[in-house]
Design a protein around this motif. Structure first.
Motif, mmCIF file in Angstrom:
data_model
loop_
_atom_site.group_PDB
_atom_site.id
_atom_site.type_symbol
_atom_site.label_atom_id
_atom_site.label_comp_id
_atom_site.label_asym_id
_atom_site.label_seq_id
_atom_site.Cartn_x
_atom_site.Cartn_y
_atom_site.Cartn_z
ATOM 1 N N MET A 48 6.962 11.157 -16.056
ATOM 2 C CA MET A 48 5.902 12.162 -16.057
ATOM 3 C C MET A 48 4.542 11.521 -15.833
ATOM 4 O O MET A 48 4.294 10.411 -16.297
ATOM 5 N N SER A 49 3.688 12.208 -15.127
ATOM 6 C CA SER A 49 2.288 11.834 -14.999
ATOM 7 C C SER A 49 1.451 13.024 -15.453
ATOM 8 O O SER A 49 1.788 14.172 -15.162
ATOM 9 N N ILE A 50 0.380 12.744 -16.170
ATOM 10 C CA ILE A 50 -0.468 13.792 -16.730
ATOM 11 C C ILE A 50 -1.745 13.911 -15.908
ATOM 12 O O ILE A 50 -2.564 12.992 -15.884
ATOM 13 N N LEU A 51 -1.894 15.029 -15.230
ATOM 14 C CA LEU A 51 -3.049 15.225 -14.356
ATOM 15 C C LEU A 51 -4.355 15.127 -15.128
ATOM 16 O O LEU A 51 -5.345 14.583 -14.639
ATOM 17 N N GLN A 52 -4.368 15.632 -16.343
ATOM 18 C CA GLN A 52 -5.569 15.604 -17.173
ATOM 19 C C GLN A 52 -6.041 14.175 -17.439
ATOM 20 O O GLN A 52 -7.220 13.930 -17.645
ATOM 21 N N MET A 53 -5.080 13.232 -17.431
ATOM 22 C CA MET A 53 -5.409 11.843 -17.741
ATOM 23 C C MET A 53 -5.637 11.003 -16.491
ATOM 24 O O MET A 53 -5.599 9.777 -16.543
ATOM 25 N N ALA A 54 -5.863 11.629 -15.358
ATOM 26 C CA ALA A 54 -6.004 10.901 -14.104
ATOM 27 C C ALA A 54 -7.441 10.843 -13.620
ATOM 28 O O ALA A 54 -7.697 10.470 -12.480
ATOM 29 N N PHE A 55 -8.396 11.203 -14.477
ATOM 30 C CA PHE A 55 -9.787 11.234 -14.064
ATOM 31 C C PHE A 55 -10.656 10.402 -15.003
ATOM 32 O O PHE A 55 -10.340 10.240 -16.189
ATOM 33 N N GLY A 56 -11.770 9.892 -14.475
ATOM 34 C CA GLY A 56 -12.786 9.217 -15.277
ATOM 35 C C GLY A 56 -12.248 8.061 -16.100
ATOM 36 O O GLY A 56 -11.415 7.275 -15.648
ATOM 37 N N LYS A 57 -12.729 7.966 -17.341
ATOM 38 C CA LYS A 57 -12.339 6.840 -18.196
ATOM 39 C C LYS A 57 -10.868 6.884 -18.589
ATOM 40 O O LYS A 57 -10.312 5.883 -19.030
ATOM 41 N N ASN A 58 -10.240 8.042 -18.432
ATOM 42 C CA ASN A 58 -8.825 8.164 -18.780
ATOM 43 C C ASN A 58 -7.906 7.602 -17.698
ATOM 44 O O ASN A 58 -6.722 7.385 -17.937
ATOM 45 N N ALA A 59 -8.454 7.362 -16.507
ATOM 46 C CA ALA A 59 -7.615 6.975 -15.379
ATOM 47 C C ALA A 59 -6.867 5.671 -15.623
ATOM 48 O O ALA A 59 -5.754 5.474 -15.147
ATOM 49 N N ASN A 60 -7.475 4.751 -16.386
ATOM 50 C CA ASN A 60 -6.815 3.469 -16.612
ATOM 51 C C ASN A 60 -5.729 3.569 -17.672
ATOM 52 O O ASN A 60 -4.991 2.624 -17.913
ATOM 53 N N ILE A 61 -5.597 4.738 -18.318
ATOM 54 C CA ILE A 61 -4.562 4.933 -19.321
ATOM 55 C C ILE A 61 -3.281 5.447 -18.672
ATOM 56 O O ILE A 61 -2.179 4.988 -18.946
ATOM 57 N N ASN A 62 -3.437 6.397 -17.762
ATOM 58 C CA ASN A 62 -2.261 7.044 -17.178
ATOM 59 C C ASN A 62 -2.282 7.010 -15.651
ATOM 60 O O ASN A 62 -1.706 7.846 -15.004
ATOM 61 N N GLY A 63 -2.975 6.027 -15.100
ATOM 62 C CA GLY A 63 -3.051 5.938 -13.657
ATOM 63 C C GLY A 63 -4.111 6.866 -13.090
ATOM 64 O O GLY A 63 -4.726 7.648 -13.792
ATOM 65 N N ASN A 64 -4.380 6.755 -11.795
ATOM 66 C CA ASN A 64 -5.361 7.619 -11.152
ATOM 67 C C ASN A 64 -4.672 8.500 -10.114
ATOM 68 O O ASN A 64 -3.463 8.475 -9.973
ATOM 69 N N LEU A 65 -5.461 9.274 -9.400
ATOM 70 C CA LEU A 65 -4.874 10.191 -8.434
ATOM 71 C C LEU A 65 -4.080 9.449 -7.363
ATOM 72 O O LEU A 65 -3.047 9.924 -6.899
ATOM 73 N N LYS A 66 -4.539 8.263 -6.983
ATOM 74 C CA LYS A 66 -3.825 7.489 -5.971
ATOM 75 C C LYS A 66 -2.458 7.076 -6.485
ATOM 76 O O LYS A 66 -1.452 7.167 -5.778
ATOM 77 N N SER A 67 -2.406 6.641 -7.742
ATOM 78 C CA SER A 67 -1.122 6.225 -8.307
ATOM 79 C C SER A 67 -0.194 7.425 -8.473
ATOM 80 O O SER A 67 1.009 7.318 -8.291
ATOM 81 N N LEU A 68 -0.763 8.592 -8.798
ATOM 82 C CA LEU A 68 0.063 9.794 -8.906
ATOM 83 C C LEU A 68 0.662 10.133 -7.550
ATOM 84 O O LEU A 68 1.832 10.510 -7.441
ATOM 85 N N ASP A 69 -0.140 9.976 -6.500
ATOM 86 C CA ASP A 69 0.335 10.276 -5.162
ATOM 87 C C ASP A 69 1.450 9.323 -4.751
ATOM 88 O O ASP A 69 2.431 9.710 -4.126
ATOM 89 N N ASN A 70 1.314 8.053 -5.139
ATOM 90 C CA ASN A 70 2.326 7.062 -4.800
ATOM 91 C C ASN A 70 3.636 7.303 -5.544
ATOM 92 O O ASN A 70 4.704 6.896 -5.082
ATOM 93 N N GLU A 71 3.559 7.951 -6.690
ATOM 94 C CA GLU A 71 4.741 8.120 -7.523
ATOM 95 C C GLU A 71 5.307 9.542 -7.476
ATOM 96 O O GLU A 71 6.183 9.890 -8.250
ATOM 97 N N ILE A 72 4.842 10.351 -6.534
ATOM 98 C CA ILE A 72 5.199 11.755 -6.532
ATOM 99 C C ILE A 72 6.701 11.970 -6.385
ATOM 100 O O ILE A 72 7.265 12.944 -6.880
ATOM 101 N N ASP A 73 7.405 11.037 -5.724
ATOM 102 C CA ASP A 73 8.837 11.198 -5.503
ATOM 103 C C ASP A 73 9.662 10.890 -6.739
ATOM 104 O O ASP A 73 10.815 11.291 -6.825
ATOM 105 N N ARG A 74 9.118 10.151 -7.680
ATOM 106 C CA ARG A 74 9.918 9.770 -8.839
ATOM 107 C C ARG A 74 9.281 10.193 -10.157
ATOM 108 O O ARG A 74 9.710 9.767 -11.213
ATOM 109 N N LYS A 75 8.283 11.055 -10.091
ATOM 110 C CA LYS A 75 7.662 11.535 -11.311
ATOM 111 C C LYS A 75 7.363 13.018 -11.210
ATOM 112 O O LYS A 75 7.135 13.560 -10.126
ATOM 113 N N SER A 76 7.385 13.680 -12.356
ATOM 114 C CA SER A 76 6.921 15.058 -12.424
ATOM 115 C C SER A 76 5.493 15.025 -12.920
ATOM 116 O O SER A 76 5.124 14.160 -13.699
ATOM 117 N N THR A 77 4.665 15.925 -12.445
ATOM 118 C CA THR A 77 3.255 15.942 -12.836
ATOM 119 C C THR A 77 2.963 17.192 -13.647
ATOM 120 O O THR A 77 3.310 18.305 -13.254
#
Length: 222
Positions: free
Chosen positions: A185-214
């Motif tokens: 799972m990837s959490i969209l809420q945690m993909a912005f600003g200072k939270n991005a380094n906790i749960n990845g950023n939008l680029k990492s979410l895009d790279n993992e779209i095939d093996r993760k649910s968002t």
């Protein structure tokens, strides 16, 4: 929880607002609803503790020796103590994980896809001594890992499972997910600003779209 009063009230509301068809659908779900699953078991887990005390870390009097929790993290500096009984994985292994296989198989009889909460616990989990109120006093314990997931695959075949893999043990859990082709799972809420380094950023979410649910957020956040 479904007691007589609650069931009667809900049933009455269903009949008045949605008709007989929806009432029978509601009735079916109440009598056949799947058990709370795996590492987030709450009420069903406590019933299982009484029925299968050997599967949990209890003392000779049936009281917990260790409890669940999590280490200090981004959200709570002192860690957390959840108070759930901890699985005795050595005993589960001796039984061929049959307790787990029964629960997972039954759940798949009712749904198409199963999400396993706290999936990271199969890799490692945070254990706190009974009576402690400070989560920071706990320690990591290695979970059943590949042995458990191999038993699931051998018994039930390749089933559509999603892992809730958020938290400190996500890296260790990722090894298991990759080996058994289980999306996380990837959490969209945690993909912005200072939270991005906790749960990845939008680029990492895009790279993992095939093996993760968002998801917009997690089940533990508003």
């Amino acid at each position: 929880r479904c007691d007589t009063l609650g069931f009667t009230l809900c049933a009455t509301l269903c009949i008045r607002s949605a008709g007989v068809v929806r009432f029978f659908l509601f009735f079916f779900l109440m009598i056949r609803r799947p058990p709370r699953s795996t590492l987030f078991p709450y009420t069903t887990l406590f019933r299982s503790v009484w029925a299968n005390p050997e599967l949990f870390k209890l003392d000779d009097h049936g009281k917990i020796k260790f409890q669940s929790g999590c280490p200090p993290d981004f959200f709570i500096a002192k860690g957390q103590v959840w108070g759930h009984p901890v699985y005795n994985w050595k005993t589960h292994k001796k039984t061929g994980y049959q307790w787990w296989l029964n629960r997972i198989e039954h759940t798949f009889n009712l749904v198409d896809v199963v999400r396993i909460d706290h999936f990271n616990g199969f890799a490692k989990y945070w254990e706190v001594k009974a009576g402690e109120t400070d989560g920071a006093t706990g320690h990591w314990v290695i979970g059943p890992g590949e042995d458990f997931l191999s038993a699931v695959k051998q018994s039930l075949g390749a089933r559509p499972i999603i892992a809730e893999d958020l938290g400190e043990a996500a890296k260790e859990a990722a090894v298991l997910r990759k080996k058994f082709d289980i999306p996380g799972m990837s959490i969209l809420q945690m993909a912005f600003g200072k939270n991005a380094n906790i749960n990845g950023n939008l680029k990492s979410l895009d790279n993992e779209i095939d093996r993760k649910s968002t998801r917009l957020n997690s089940s533990h956040k508003p």
